[in-house]
Design a protein around this motif. Structure first.
Motif, mmCIF file in Angstrom:
data_model
loop_
_atom_site.group_PDB
_atom_site.id
_atom_site.type_symbol
_atom_site.label_atom_id
_atom_site.label_comp_id
_atom_site.label_asym_id
_atom_site.label_seq_id
_atom_site.Cartn_x
_atom_site.Cartn_y
_atom_site.Cartn_z
ATOM 1 N N ASN A 268 -9.335 -7.181 -4.300
ATOM 2 C CA ASN A 268 -10.236 -6.102 -3.883
ATOM 3 C C ASN A 268 -10.071 -4.863 -4.742
ATOM 4 O O ASN A 268 -11.061 -4.197 -5.085
ATOM 5 N N GLU A 269 -8.837 -4.537 -5.089
ATOM 6 C CA GLU A 269 -8.591 -3.337 -5.909
ATOM 7 C C GLU A 269 -9.082 -3.527 -7.340
ATOM 8 O O GLU A 269 -9.596 -2.591 -7.962
ATOM 9 N N LEU A 270 -8.922 -4.738 -7.871
ATOM 10 C CA LEU A 270 -9.441 -5.003 -9.216
ATOM 11 C C LEU A 270 -10.958 -4.888 -9.230
ATOM 12 O O LEU A 270 -11.554 -4.392 -10.194
ATOM 13 N N MET B 96 -6.811 -3.649 7.968
ATOM 14 C CA MET B 96 -6.698 -3.751 6.509
ATOM 15 C C MET B 96 -7.935 -3.191 5.826
ATOM 16 O O MET B 96 -7.837 -2.512 4.794
ATOM 17 N N ASN B 97 -9.090 -3.432 6.405
ATOM 18 C CA ASN B 97 -10.333 -2.944 5.827
ATOM 19 C C ASN B 97 -10.393 -1.417 5.830
ATOM 20 O O ASN B 97 -10.777 -0.794 4.832
ATOM 21 N N PHE B 98 -10.005 -0.797 6.943
ATOM 22 C CA PHE B 98 -10.004 0.662 7.022
ATOM 23 C C PHE B 98 -9.036 1.265 5.998
ATOM 24 O O PHE B 98 -9.368 2.238 5.305
ATOM 25 N N ILE B 99 -7.838 0.710 5.912
ATOM 26 C CA ILE B 99 -6.845 1.228 4.970
ATOM 27 C C ILE B 99 -7.328 1.057 3.534
ATOM 28 O O ILE B 99 -7.221 1.975 2.708
ATOM 29 N N ASP B 100 -7.877 -0.117 3.233
ATOM 30 C CA ASP B 100 -8.328 -0.401 1.869
ATOM 31 C C ASP B 100 -9.435 0.543 1.443
ATOM 32 O O ASP B 100 -9.474 0.991 0.297
ATOM 33 N N ARG B 101 -10.342 0.855 2.367
ATOM 34 C CA ARG B 101 -11.425 1.783 2.034
ATOM 35 C C ARG B 101 -10.883 3.172 1.731
ATOM 36 O O ARG B 101 -11.376 3.854 0.831
ATOM 37 N N CYS B 102 -9.851 3.583 2.465
ATOM 38 C CA CYS B 102 -9.244 4.884 2.214
ATOM 39 C C CYS B 102 -8.458 4.907 0.907
ATOM 40 O O CYS B 102 -8.250 5.969 0.321
ATOM 41 N N MET B 103 -8.018 3.730 0.445
ATOM 42 C CA MET B 103 -7.276 3.647 -0.811
ATOM 43 C C MET B 103 -8.171 3.688 -2.046
ATOM 44 O O MET B 103 -7.681 3.885 -3.167
ATOM 45 N N VAL B 104 -9.474 3.527 -1.872
ATOM 46 C CA VAL B 104 -10.378 3.453 -3.018
ATOM 47 C C VAL B 104 -10.258 4.691 -3.896
ATOM 48 O O VAL B 104 -10.206 4.604 -5.134
ATOM 49 N N THR C 53 0.830 -1.202 0.000
ATOM 50 C CA THR C 53 0.000 0.000 0.000
ATOM 51 C C THR C 53 0.866 1.255 0.000
ATOM 52 O O THR C 53 0.583 2.219 -0.731
ATOM 53 N N ALA C 54 1.932 1.258 0.788
ATOM 54 C CA ALA C 54 2.852 2.400 0.805
ATOM 55 C C ALA C 54 3.452 2.616 -0.582
ATOM 56 O O ALA C 54 3.553 3.759 -1.063
ATOM 57 N N TRP C 55 3.842 1.526 -1.244
ATOM 58 C CA TRP C 55 4.424 1.619 -2.586
ATOM 59 C C TRP C 55 3.413 2.209 -3.572
ATOM 60 O O TRP C 55 3.751 3.074 -4.388
ATOM 61 N N LYS C 56 2.159 1.762 -3.507
ATOM 62 C CA LYS C 56 1.132 2.260 -4.426
ATOM 63 C C LYS C 56 0.846 3.735 -4.202
ATOM 64 O O LYS C 56 0.619 4.486 -5.159
ATOM 65 N N LYS D 180 2.553 6.473 9.207
ATOM 66 C CA LYS D 180 2.489 7.926 8.993
ATOM 67 C C LYS D 180 2.214 8.274 7.533
ATOM 68 O O LYS D 180 1.653 9.323 7.233
ATOM 69 N N LEU D 181 2.639 7.397 6.628
ATOM 70 C CA LEU D 181 2.384 7.625 5.207
ATOM 71 C C LEU D 181 0.897 7.649 4.882
ATOM 72 O O LEU D 181 0.477 8.267 3.902
ATOM 73 N N PHE D 182 0.097 6.992 5.713
ATOM 74 C CA PHE D 182 -1.310 6.837 5.392
ATOM 75 C C PHE D 182 -2.124 8.099 5.678
ATOM 76 O O PHE D 182 -3.336 8.125 5.432
ATOM 77 N N LYS D 183 -1.468 9.136 6.165
ATOM 78 C CA LYS D 183 -2.138 10.440 6.245
ATOM 79 C C LYS D 183 -2.498 10.935 4.847
ATOM 80 O O LYS D 183 -3.463 11.677 4.669
ATOM 81 N N ILE D 184 -1.720 10.511 3.851
ATOM 82 C CA ILE D 184 -1.980 10.914 2.468
ATOM 83 C C ILE D 184 -3.343 10.415 2.000
ATOM 84 O O ILE D 184 -4.033 11.092 1.232
ATOM 85 N N ILE D 185 -3.752 9.253 2.472
ATOM 86 C CA ILE D 185 -5.050 8.697 2.055
ATOM 87 C C ILE D 185 -6.148 9.030 3.057
ATOM 88 O O ILE D 185 -7.248 8.487 3.000
ATOM 89 N N GLU D 186 -5.819 9.921 4.003
ATOM 90 C CA GLU D 186 -6.780 10.417 4.989
ATOM 91 C C GLU D 186 -7.258 9.330 5.940
ATOM 92 O O GLU D 186 -8.409 9.340 6.391
ATOM 93 N N LEU D 187 -6.358 8.396 6.242
ATOM 94 C CA LEU D 187 -6.650 7.429 7.303
ATOM 95 C C LEU D 187 -6.615 8.171 8.631
ATOM 96 O O LEU D 187 -5.688 8.949 8.887
ATOM 97 N N ASP D 188 -7.610 7.950 9.471
ATOM 98 C CA ASP D 188 -7.662 8.733 10.709
ATOM 99 C C ASP D 188 -6.570 8.294 11.683
ATOM 100 O O ASP D 188 -6.006 7.204 11.573
ATOM 101 N N ASN D 189 -6.287 9.183 12.621
ATOM 102 C CA ASN D 189 -5.150 8.970 13.521
ATOM 103 C C ASN D 189 -5.277 7.694 14.350
ATOM 104 O O ASN D 189 -4.277 7.035 14.646
#
Length: 275
Positions: free
Chosen positions: A234-236, A184-192, A83-86, A133-142
């Motif tokens: 999931n992403e596909l 994983m579910n929270f992060i994946d939803r923010c990656m949509v 996820t960080a790489w993407k 900390k990188l996941f602030k970019i996808i607006e994952l909450d603190n």
């Protein structure tokens, strides 16, 4: 169960399935759906996932639940690295600003190329609790960013030679692993949002002929989207569910190609049993 056997066969674990029933491992199907389908590269993510999956299944079968949990946490961290790489591929400028914090473990400075990593596993050079900390970019909450570190702490606490085990039965295994699934579910939803942005850009580039040698959308889906970009199931599915109507509105000349590509993605998802 049939879907899980299909996924595991794709990961190359069909032979061991004669000894171990992978469908008995709770959450394994869900976790595999978050991981790359078939990443064709030198880092060999798929072989790594296969070996860990074997470890999980064997330990779970013989009641070694804590060791099975360790394996699931390795899959979780593999997902975090992917996820960080993407994020870096889709939002390169924001990514470069965000990685200012990144410092490698002592003695690994020479191997550290986090701005443009050759492998997702280069993220393992960063203290695991910092990657969230990188996941602030996808607006994952603190609270969910902190959860990444909390799960690392949970794993670490159990990895010491304390003379006792904390996960002794299926119930405690389920309780621990459900926290991984939730994260994983929270992060994946923010990656949509980012996946849709990337997919829209890729679609237009394909229609413009910017990818040479691809006449059949299916070849492009497999080689560029799944293998090169490391898409998960999931992403596909996110790509499949995304409407191309807005792209058609702004790119009328590509209407036929966009709709044909959309049909090809749906056909591939149906062929593989994802939808």
């Amino acid at each position: 169960p049939k879907k899980l056997r299909t996924v595991l066969k794709k990961f190359g674990v069909s032979k061991m399935s004669e000894v171990v029933d992978y469908t008995e491992v709770p959450y394994l199907q869900e976790i595999l759906n978050y991981l790359p389908i078939d990443s064709a590269d030198e880092e060999d993510i798929i072989n790594y996932i296969q070996n860990i999956t074997n470890l999980i299944a064997v330990n779970y079968k013989y009641g070694q639940y804590q060791f099975a949990y360790f394996g699931l946490h390795l899959l979780y961290m593999t997902y975090i690295y992917c996820t960080a790489w993407k994020i870096g591929q889709i939002e390169p400028e924001r990514y470069k600003d965000a990685i200012v914090f990144a410092r490698p473990y002592n003695g690994r400075e020479h191997d550290f190329k986090i701005e443009d990593p050759d492998s997702i596993f280069e993220y393992s050079l960063i203290p695991e609790k910092d990657i969230g900390k990188l996941f602030k970019i996808i607006e994952l909450d603190n609270s969910q960013i902190s959860m990444v570190g909390d799960l690392v702490d949970t794993r670490n606490d159990m990895a010491h030679a304390s003379g006792k085990f904390e996960i002794l039965n299926e119930e405690s295994f389920d309780a621990k692993v459900s926290n991984i699934i939730s994260s994983m579910n929270f992060i994946d939803r923010c990656m949509v949002r980012l996946i849709r942005k990337w997919y829209g850009q890729v679609l237009i580039s394909f229609c413009k002929g910017e990818y040479e040698g691809y006449d059949d959308p299916k070849d492009f889906i497999i080689e560029q989207m799944i293998q090169t970009f490391k898409l998960s199931t999931n992403e596909l599915i996110v790509c499949n569910e995304m409407s191309v109507s807005s792209l058609v509105t702004t790119h009328r000349g590509y209407e036929a190609k966009l709709k044909a590509f959309k049909r090809a993605v749906t056909a591939y998802c149906q062929e593989m049993g994802y939808v």
